[in-house]
Design a protein around this motif. Sequence first.
Motif, PDB file in Angstrom:
ATOM      1  N   GLN A  21       5.015  10.496   3.897  1.00 49.80           N
ATOM      2  CA  GLN A  21       5.637   9.262   3.451  1.00 49.80           C
ATOM      3  C   GLN A  21       4.729   8.607   2.430  1.00 49.80           C
ATOM      4  O   GLN A  21       3.511   8.537   2.628  1.00 49.80           O
ATOM      5  CB  GLN A  21       5.860   8.304   4.621  1.00 49.80           C
ATOM      6  N   THR A  22       5.323   8.166   1.357  1.00 54.93           N
ATOM      7  CA  THR A  22       4.544   7.458   0.352  1.00 54.93           C
ATOM      8  C   THR A  22       4.394   6.012   0.779  1.00 54.93           C
ATOM      9  O   THR A  22       5.305   5.416   1.357  1.00 54.93           O
ATOM     10  CB  THR A  22       5.230   7.517  -1.021  1.00 54.93           C
ATOM     11  N   GLN A  23       3.257   5.487   0.507  1.00 58.00           N
ATOM     12  CA  GLN A  23       2.976   4.102   0.870  1.00 58.00           C
ATOM     13  C   GLN A  23       3.245   3.211  -0.342  1.00 58.00           C
ATOM     14  O   GLN A  23       2.650   3.406  -1.399  1.00 58.00           O
ATOM     15  CB  GLN A  23       1.510   3.950   1.292  1.00 58.00           C
ATOM     16  N   PRO A  24       4.163   2.282  -0.226  1.00 62.72           N
ATOM     17  CA  PRO A  24       4.428   1.395  -1.359  1.00 62.72           C
ATOM     18  C   PRO A  24       3.232   0.470  -1.593  1.00 62.72           C
ATOM     19  O   PRO A  24       2.666  -0.078  -0.648  1.00 62.72           O
ATOM     20  CB  PRO A  24       5.664   0.605  -0.935  1.00 62.72           C
ATOM     21  N   THR A  25       2.850   0.347  -2.865  1.00 65.98           N
ATOM     22  CA  THR A  25       1.702  -0.510  -3.164  1.00 65.98           C
ATOM     23  C   THR A  25       2.152  -1.925  -3.452  1.00 65.98           C
ATOM     24  O   THR A  25       1.447  -2.866  -3.144  1.00 65.98           O
ATOM     25  CB  THR A  25       0.936   0.023  -4.384  1.00 65.98           C
TER      26      THR A  25
END
Length: 124
Positions: free
Chosen positions: A80-84
Amino acid sequence: MPDEIKPNVNEAPTHDAQLAADSIASGEENAPNVDFDADYATAQQFSVSEVDRTGEGAAAADAATAPQYKTSKPVETKTQTQPTGNPDDYAELAKEVGNSKTEGVTNVSDDLVEQALEKGERKN
């Protein structure tokens, strides 16, 4: 019910078959009789071996097809990509893409957009 074979000399694939067909046609030899139903019933008896009629056949098949080595089970991983949430990250990326020397025009100004819109309106 036996069926009589009537060979055709013109359809015989080999010289021996042509000679046999000639002999049958002239009456020197009798045409063979074939009982398709009896032959089919006999073939059905041979289609399954004796060992397959018992539990031994299934065990032998399992032993013959068993894997020789143990393999690991695949493990499913989720990424899962972590939203910045940081707009500076996107601005930096846009600068890198925008400065590409292989691309066409990289600087789009308001004047350039206005000219494109005017050209589009003239053609319609």
